[in-house]
Write an enzyme that holds these catalytic residues in place. Structure first.
Site, PDB file in Angstrom:
ATOM      1  N   ARG B  50       0.770  -1.149   0.051  1.00 20.19           N
ATOM      2  CA  ARG B  50      -0.179   0.078  -0.074  1.00 20.19           C
ATOM      3  C   ARG B  50       0.950   1.259   0.003  1.00 20.19           C
ATOM      4  NH1 ARG B  50      -3.316  -2.024   4.823  1.00 20.19           N
ATOM      5  NH2 ARG B  50      -0.940  -2.773   5.271  1.00 20.19           N
ATOM      6  N   ASP B  52       2.660   4.858  -0.343  1.00 21.20           N
ATOM      7  CA  ASP B  52       2.153   6.206   0.035  1.00 21.20           C
ATOM      8  C   ASP B  52       2.036   7.041  -0.937  1.00 21.20           C
ATOM      9  OD1 ASP B  52       2.161   6.135   2.800  1.00 21.20           O
ATOM     10  OD2 ASP B  52       4.147   6.944   3.261  1.00 21.20           O
ATOM     11  N   TYR B 111      12.113  -2.572  -3.500  1.00 24.00           N
ATOM     12  CA  TYR B 111      11.997  -1.263  -3.677  1.00 24.00           C
ATOM     13  C   TYR B 111      13.348  -0.535  -4.009  1.00 24.00           C
ATOM     14  CZ  TYR B 111       7.568  -0.723  -1.168  1.00 24.00           C
ATOM     15  OH  TYR B 111       6.353  -0.934  -0.838  1.00 24.00           O
ATOM     16  N   ARG B 198      12.092   5.022   3.128  1.00 21.81           N
ATOM     17  CA  ARG B 198      11.997   6.268   3.024  1.00 21.81           C
ATOM     18  C   ARG B 198      13.134   6.906   4.448  1.00 21.81           C
ATOM     19  NH1 ARG B 198       6.484   8.838   2.021  1.00 21.81           N
ATOM     20  NH2 ARG B 198       7.619  10.723   2.598  1.00 21.81           N
TER      21      ARG B 198
END
Lengths: 246, 246
Positions: B50, B52, B111, B198
């Site tokens: 999910r 951001d 990622y 992040r």
């Protein structure tokens, strides 16, 4: 009156090409407005390549003549600050040597054409690539491209509106390579005719799809007839990547 | 009732994240609207990650349950046709095995974080990269990243709003590499905490800029304290690139 040499990147999607046109957003217009906002001076800039509407650049070269002797870093930072909302960025700025001209002193121009070659359409690179669904035969495209290298009459690959005095050009590099899901075409020459890169690319894609043989490219070139050209590739995938001087 | 497994690419710039929210444009909302436009069915889809607001994907995996047994290619083409104006594209579609779930069957998530590391701001990749002007020391960043690999309590690198039951995760890959003007960070784990990538990226950039030593990353990790984290990197540079199953 110092002349500044700027290396400029832009996203051509939002612009009606490089060259200033009344009432249209252009890259030239964006840079000239930033110069005026910076130092109050009304300027007319010149560039190595007058790219078409929708065409991008990672290494366009632009000249700006300023009345005052500003440090090059000040000019770069000020123009970038005034273009935060534009798809244009100054990557480098230097004071030019006497007599240097962004367009007339250029001895080489490099273009990249990016094709996204997969079934799924682009979501991240919308407007930045040409989407070709069916697999391209890169080897055949290179064999076709080889016929274009050298000094030729490129009438077939020249837009009817081209204002160049002669259709003769020397193409130094025409190379096709696969990079992941992309097929990339690289072209280098002292200078190009109007829409020459997109005309050559569209024709080579016909070869990549198997509709043309590599030798059909030679036949088309030798026809010296615009009607012999394949479909012209869209502006989305085209990038001016660099300019050589001296 | 067949379940379809979709591989999806999206440009997160225009969306308030993946997950549906009333009155906000979301990736989930775009796909669900396309399903309804295609077959009239109101669906609730699920995804492996999910993401951001502003986060992109090149390999998100989504499940869609349909009432009718459509060929997978039909589903893919129809959804893409109904999303032409969206920054979302279906790259692949297949009928899923019985019991497969896009989120709960996932055994690995990958990622990529893209940093544009040059003085000039991005024109072509606005919203797609984090712009860091000063040169990053990739070797130091890798030394810092090495402390994060393995099974740890990642409380330091977890958003305060994270709803995961445990702060323990196993990080399999944390690697930093320079690719031209970009510095790219690659992370792989079975699953991640909220904003973990992040948070780790922003911290490793402190190392790359020389403000933190590589060992400061170990100290921050061992603190198990959100306040010990470096600045959180912006969403612009983050991409969910792939999901593994079984």
């Amino acid at each position: 009156m110092p002349r500044y040499r700027l290396t400029v990147e832009y996203d051509g999607s939002g612009y009606s090409g490089f060259q200033a046109q009344d009432g249209q957003p252009t890259v030239q217009g964006a840079i000239e407005a930033a110069v005026t906002a910076f130092c109050g001076q009304a300027v007319r800039i010149a560039a190595a390549g007058r790219t078409d509407s929708g065409v991008h650049a990672t290494g366009q070269v632009v000249q700006v003549d300023l009345d005052k002797d500003w440090p090059a870093a000040t000019v770069m930072n000020a123009l970038n600050a005034h273009m935060v909302r534009e798809g244009v960025a100054v990557l480098d700025c230097a004071v030019a040597e006497g007599g240097w001209h962004a367009r007339f002193s250029a001895t080489g121009r490099r273009y990249l054409y990016r094709i996204l070659n997969r079934p799924g359409r682009p979501a991240l690179d919308r407007g930045k690539v040409w989407h070709v669904r069916r697999p391209l035969d890169v080897e055949a495209m290179n064999a076709g491209a080889a016929h274009l290298i050298g000094h030729h009459d490129f009438t077939t690959f020249r837009d009817l509106a081209c204002q160049s005095a002669s259709p003769f050009k020397s193409l130094d590099v025409a190379r096709v390579e696969r990079v992941g899901e992309e097929v990339r075409l690289v072209f280098e020459a002292r200078s190009f005719l109007h829409r020459q890169v997109r005309s050559m690319t569209g024709t080579l894609v016909e070869v990549g799809l198997g509709r043309w043989s590599p030798d059909d490219v030679k036949t088309a070139l030798e026809a010296r007839d615009r009607a012999a050209c394949g479909p012209v590739a869209p502006s989305d995938g085209l990038y001016l990547t660099g300019v050589d001087y001296g």
